[in-house]
Write a protein that holds these residues in place. Structure first.
Motif, short mmCIF file in Angstrom:
data_model
loop_
_atom_site.label_atom_id
_atom_site.label_comp_id
_atom_site.label_asym_id
_atom_site.label_seq_id
_atom_site.Cartn_x
_atom_site.Cartn_y
_atom_site.Cartn_z
N UNK A 394 36.66 43.62 33.75
CA UNK A 394 36.63 42.51 34.70
C UNK A 394 37.87 42.52 35.58
N UNK A 395 39.03 42.76 34.99
CA UNK A 395 40.25 42.87 35.78
C UNK A 395 40.14 44.04 36.76
N UNK A 396 39.61 45.16 36.28
CA UNK A 396 39.40 46.31 37.16
C UNK A 396 38.45 45.99 38.30
N UNK A 397 37.43 45.17 38.04
CA UNK A 397 36.50 44.75 39.09
C UNK A 397 37.23 43.98 40.18
N UNK A 398 38.14 43.09 39.79
CA UNK A 398 38.91 42.32 40.78
C UNK A 398 39.79 43.24 41.63
N UNK A 399 40.42 44.20 40.99
CA UNK A 399 41.27 45.14 41.73
C UNK A 399 40.43 45.96 42.70
#
Length: 427
Positions: A394-399
């Motif tokens: 999920x954090x990678x999706x935001x990035x």
């Protein structure tokens, strides 16, 4: 009555006060609140009635089908009924969905109490009851957009969203009490009453300032609109993946509680209760903010939720669960109001209903699909590993979303700089 209204206005933030100053918006809020409470009760009632109707060997299958039938056919209704419903006004969409849902939810307990309800009929009635649900959601969202000025839409969506979130804290305990006293069919009867009340309140709304009738919008036109607006397409894709990644959490958290915390259901209740309280506060606060930078806020919410759940995966304690999911709920809940507001800023006004219904149809699939993937993921990575994988992805999706937005804006800026040069050369 005027004095009571003045006291409410002193307590509420200005954004909410302006929303409630609109007569139509104000009249519809009790209907939303009561119907949301009914849905919160049905969250428990639908599954528990399925347990009673199913043979012991078939319980897991029947419960799964009943829960799916309660929501997934909304996607089919959105994709197939646009020719007849995309041109209707927001008020009529809310009304027709409430009447259908209320009628079928009233029929289910009647058949149960008379001994005429079996598992197959129950699942079929649940599926039919949800066929217009995406259009009902689209009507609700469009009603807010058409009733309130653009600067108050975020507050309006947040006020409605906070009622929905609150209902999923109060609804399940109330459903447990009703079910214990009168049986699970009575829970669905209560939801039927809540939808009939919404229909009654909606019918009394005058609808001033709303669009009475719009041209029907074919599904392919909504697709072309998304293609012409990369930001809308990107927002829909981001939201689908975000909700998909949330799905495995609903599977993994109970398993962590069972493996590390002695299989105590009270612990699970505390964790999800903390999420609910945080969500109510987060949604409420969102509506008080008028000038949010919406894209940075959306990506911040996605990254914040991913980070918030990681401590629970690492420590696996009650304290980590309450702190992480309480903070996670605070971060996660504003996502709905913010993304709906962003959609309504970018979408053509005549296509709000069709695009909102398409959005609801796509998103209603995302979390159940993620939950379905949760079982294999827990088997492969363990419950804690699944939560960790979901959070990190999920954090990678935001990035990734932030990088794509920067790239699109840089290209747009470069194109805008090139256009004057081309124009000068032609002269």
């Amino acid at each position: 009555m005027t004095e009571v209204r003045r006291r409410i206005q002193r307590v509420l933030p200005q954004g909410y006060t302006r929303c409630l100053a609109n007569p139509d918006f104000r009249r519809l809020q009790p209907g939303f609140l009561v119907s949301f409470l009914g849905d919160g009760m049905s969250f428990i009632g639908v599954a528990w009635l399925a347990v009673e109707l199913a043979a012991p060997a078939d319980r897991s299958l029947v419960v799964g089908l009943a829960v799916a039938a309660y929501s997934l056919p909304a996607a089919l209704g959105s994709l197939t009924l646009g020719r007849w419903l995309s041109g209707r006004n927001a008020k009529s969409l809310i009304l027709v969905n409430a009447l259908l849902r209320g009628t079928l939810f009233a029929l289910i307990p009647v058949l149960y109490w008379t001994g005429l309800l079996n598992a197959a009929t129950y699942i079929a009635l649940l599926a039919l009851s949800s066929i217009l649900h995406a259009w009902g959601i689209a009507g609700r969202q469009t009603f807010v957009a058409e009733t309130l000025p653009a600067e108050d839409r975020l507050a309006g969506h947040a006020l409605v969203g906070s009622q929905e979130t609150l209902s999923f804290i109060t609804g399940p305990p109330l459903a447990g009490l009703v079910s214990a006293a009168f049986g699970p069919a009575a829970v669905l009867a209560g939801d039927a009453v809540s939808y009939f009340y919404l229909a009654l309140v909606t019918a009394r709304v005058r609808g001033e300032g709303t669009i009475e009738r719009r041209p029907a919008v074919p599904l392919r036109r909504s697709g072309k609109t998304l293609a012409r607006h990369p930001e809308l397409m990107g927002l829909l894709a981001l939201t689908f993946v975000f909700y998909l990644l949330y799905g495995p959490i609903e599977v993994a958290v109970p398993v962590v509680v069972a493996e590390r915390m002695g299989s105590d259901p009270t612990v699970l209740g505390w964790i999800w209760g903390a999420f609910g309280v945080g969500a109510v506060i987060g949604t409420w606060v969102t509506g008080t903010l008028r000038r949010l930078p919406l894209w940075p806020t959306v990506l911040g919410i996605v990254a914040g939720w991913g980070l918030a759940i990681l401590p629970f995966a690492h420590f696996g304690t009650l304290a980590a669960g309450i702190a992480g999911f309480g903070l996670g709920g605070l971060i996660y809940a504003p996502y709905g109001p913010v993304t709906i507001t962003l959609l309504q800023q970018k979408a053509p006004i005549e296509e709000l209903v069709s695009l909102s219904a398409l959005r609801s149809a796509i998103l209603v699939i995302a979390t159940p699909l993620g939950a379905a993937l949760g079982g294999p993921l827990v088997g492969a990575f363990g419950a804690a590993g699944t939560i960790r994988l979901s959070g990190q992805t999920t954090v990678g999706l935001a990035v990734l979303g932030a990088l794509l937005i920067l790239l699109l804006r840089r290209r747009r800026h470069h194109r805008e700089r090139q256009e004057p040069l081309v124009s000068t050369e032609r002269r």
